[in-house]
Enzyme design. Structure first.
Site, PDB file in Angstrom:
ATOM      1  N   HIS A 173     -27.560  20.940   0.647  1.00  0.00           N
ATOM      2  CA  HIS A 173     -27.800  21.400  -0.721  1.00  0.00           C
ATOM      3  C   HIS A 173     -27.013  22.675  -1.005  1.00  0.00           C
ATOM      4  CE1 HIS A 173     -30.031  21.976  -4.436  1.00  0.00           C
ATOM      5  NE2 HIS A 173     -30.175  23.246  -4.083  1.00  0.00           N
ATOM      6  N   GLU A 220      -7.806   1.862 -12.793  1.00  0.00           N
ATOM      7  CA  GLU A 220      -7.263   3.095 -12.214  1.00  0.00           C
ATOM      8  C   GLU A 220      -6.048   3.596 -12.988  1.00  0.00           C
ATOM      9  OE1 GLU A 220      -8.701   2.417  -7.587  1.00  0.00           O
ATOM     10  OE2 GLU A 220      -6.673   1.856  -8.182  1.00  0.00           O
ATOM     11  N   CYS A 233       0.810  -1.209   0.000  1.00  0.00           N
ATOM     12  CA  CYS A 233       0.000   0.000   0.000  1.00  0.00           C
ATOM     13  C   CYS A 233       0.847   1.265   0.000  1.00  0.00           C
ATOM     14  CB  CYS A 233      -0.945  -0.002   1.197  1.00  0.00           C
ATOM     15  SG  CYS A 233      -2.005   1.467   1.285  1.00  0.00           S
ATOM     16  N   GLU A 280     -26.287  14.768  -1.234  1.00  0.00           N
ATOM     17  CA  GLU A 280     -27.700  14.890  -0.884  1.00  0.00           C
ATOM     18  C   GLU A 280     -28.573  13.885  -1.628  1.00  0.00           C
ATOM     19  OE1 GLU A 280     -29.947  18.380  -2.227  1.00  0.00           O
ATOM     20  OE2 GLU A 280     -28.279  18.877  -3.565  1.00  0.00           O
ATOM     21  N   CYS A 332      -1.630   1.633  -3.089  1.00  0.00           N
ATOM     22  CA  CYS A 332      -2.713   2.609  -3.023  1.00  0.00           C
ATOM     23  C   CYS A 332      -2.260   4.034  -2.723  1.00  0.00           C
ATOM     24  CB  CYS A 332      -3.768   2.161  -2.006  1.00  0.00           C
ATOM     25  SG  CYS A 332      -3.114   1.522  -0.458  1.00  0.00           S
ATOM     26  N   TYR A 379      -9.695  -3.298 -10.460  1.00  0.00           N
ATOM     27  CA  TYR A 379      -9.556  -1.899 -10.082  1.00  0.00           C
ATOM     28  C   TYR A 379      -8.162  -1.348 -10.369  1.00  0.00           C
ATOM     29  CZ  TYR A 379      -7.114  -3.176  -5.718  1.00  0.00           C
ATOM     30  OH  TYR A 379      -6.217  -3.647  -4.808  1.00  0.00           O
ATOM     31  N   LYS A 419      -0.337   5.498  -5.838  1.00  0.00           N
ATOM     32  CA  LYS A 419      -1.312   5.494  -6.938  1.00  0.00           C
ATOM     33  C   LYS A 419      -2.341   6.596  -6.762  1.00  0.00           C
ATOM     34  CE  LYS A 419      -4.288   2.281  -6.878  1.00  0.00           C
ATOM     35  NZ  LYS A 419      -4.844   0.912  -6.863  1.00  0.00           N
TER      36      LYS A 419
END
Length: 450
Positions: free
Chosen positions: A439, A184, A45, A444, A50, A180, A53
């Protein structure tokens, strides 16, 4: 204190996130702990996964934002991208993080061996230097390793281990895989200006995610200029005189590329660890088989993280390592709950998911209700491309309990983390509906689903 007949209470093999957490927490419980890492502290990682990356993702997203500058009132001068600058900055931050891991272990009183260790028995290991060490408990946390498919010329390919260090930016990049990691990196190098081809053996990418969400992504990827070659694999790779490569696919397509990045999956990194000397059982994929408390078939040896192939995610490895330490040295036996784990794909746009997909929910519960919101995120108004977001909630038909939440759109991972808490707590659609919206925001939509 370690028992007299052992050098340590715990010896950990592997300095990734799971091994470091387990070692540190075990030491905090009073155990005498040592850890061996043959490459760099931090594991996949931090060093080659990760973290670097995601930094590349942020850099590539900036390129996208630059394209929206004129609509936002900005007039920019000449723009250019320099790969070595980005590459070196990312790798320098990896160096910084590696130092923090070393510091954390040192502050916890964990002794660090910067060399390979292999198991020589239920309570013994041998370091690459030849030193023999005994331990009451041994923890294997060696992670996973990229798999390389078999085809002529596969020696010319690189994996996610090497992509962070390439000298020159690959103007023409072919990415192999549909998971993934592949998706990615395809998005990163496309956004940074590369000509990207994604090759996947099936017609579906990201097959573990909800189909309605995933179906949106290939359309966007093509619109952004990526060439998707689906339902095919590489037949051969040949190196050309100028250093480029000719790739021939089984569907007859031939491409000239500068780099071929293989991201077709990862396997448990269990080979050559001497596990057989202690009778540790492995699964078909080479994964170390463990019980709910991470114990192997040998009572003195445990394993956590990707090497067990339970859930290949860094936060899961950290939880498993912490639970191991509490169980074995903290007098607090506990197992990790591997259900309802949120995950994200930092594609462009990003995908996030937690809980059951619609197909899984129908199979498990039968009666379900599905709610969606199909919208154009406000930040996308500045883009000339008509990219839309999709949020999808899967609920139990009778109780209304939210069984799964899935989304594609900007910042999906940031949004779903808080929602994952609600789903883990088994809240209902009515609980979401009763919450006032923020909002204007993308989030939302979670309380306005129809």
């Amino acid at each position: 204190m370690a028992e007299a007949e052992f050098d340590y209470d715990l010896f950990t093999i592997g300095g990734g996130s799971g091994g470091v957490r387990a070692s540190r927490i075990s030491a905090s419980h009073g155990a005498k702990v040592a850890i061996a890492e043959e490459y760099r502290m931090g594991g996949t990682c931090v060093i080659r996964g990760c973290v670097p990356k995601k930094m590349l993702v942020y850099a590539s997203m900036f390129a996208e934002e630059l394209g929206h500058a004129a609509h936002k009132g900005w007039t920019l001068g000449e723009k250019s991208f320099d790969w070595p600058t980005l590459r070196d900055f990312v790798n320098s931050d990896v160096d910084r993080l590696e130092g923090l891991y070393d510091g954390t272990l040192g502050n916890a009183g964990v002794e660090v061996y910067s060399e390979r260790a292999v198991i020589t028995g239920p309570n013994s290991v041998r370091l690459a230097s030849g030193k023999e060490i005994t331990a009451k408990k041994i923890l294997v946390a060696t992670g996973g390793w990229p798999m390389l498919p078999e085809f002529d010329g596969n020696e010319h390919c690189i994996t996610s281990n090497e992509i962070f260090h390439v000298e020159e930016f690959p103007q023409r990049l072919m990415v192999l895989g549909g998971g993934y990691i592949a998706v990615e990196f395809a998005g990163i190098f496309n956004a940074l200006g590369g000509d990207v081809t994604l090759v996947n053996r099936t017609d579906t990418i990201l097959r573990t995610y909800d189909s309605d969400i995933v179906d949106r992504l290939p359309v966007v990827m093509k619109a952004r200029g990526m060439d998707l070659q689906l339902g095919t694999v590489v037949d051969s790779v040949a190196k050309n005189d100028d250093g480029s490569f000719t790739v021939t696919l089984t569907n007859g397509v031939t491409k000239q590329v500068d780099r071929i990045l293989v991201a077709t999956g990862r396997k448990p990194n269990s080979e050559g660890l001497g596990l057989e000397t202690a009778g540790v059982e492995l699964g078909k994929a080479g994964e170390i088989l463990v019980d709910a408390y991470s114990k192997t078939s040998c009572d003195s040896i445990y394993a956590v993280g990707d090497v067990t192939n339970r859930v290949q995610l860094t936060p899961v490895a950290i939880r498993e390592g912490h639970a191991f330490a509490d169980t074995v040295f903290g007098n607090n036996p506990r197992a990790v709950d591997h259900s309802c784990i949120p995950s994200a794909v930092f594609s462009q746009p990003s995908i996030a998911s937690v809980g059951l997909t619609e197909a899984e929910a129908r199979k498990e519960h039968g009666d379900i209700a599905v709610y969606t919101s199909d919208f154009r995120p406000m930040k996308n108004i500045f883009s000339d491309r008509m990219e839309r977001g999709l949020y999808k909630m899967v609920c139990h038909g009778e109780t209304g309990q939210v069984l799964g939440l899935h989304m594609i759109g900007p910042e999906s991972a940031e949004i779903i983390q808080a929602a994952a808490v609600a789903i883990k707590a088994k809240l209902t659609k009515a609980d979401f509906d009763a919450t006032t919206a923020i909002h204007p925001s993308m989030a939302e939509e979670l309380v306005l689903l129809k």
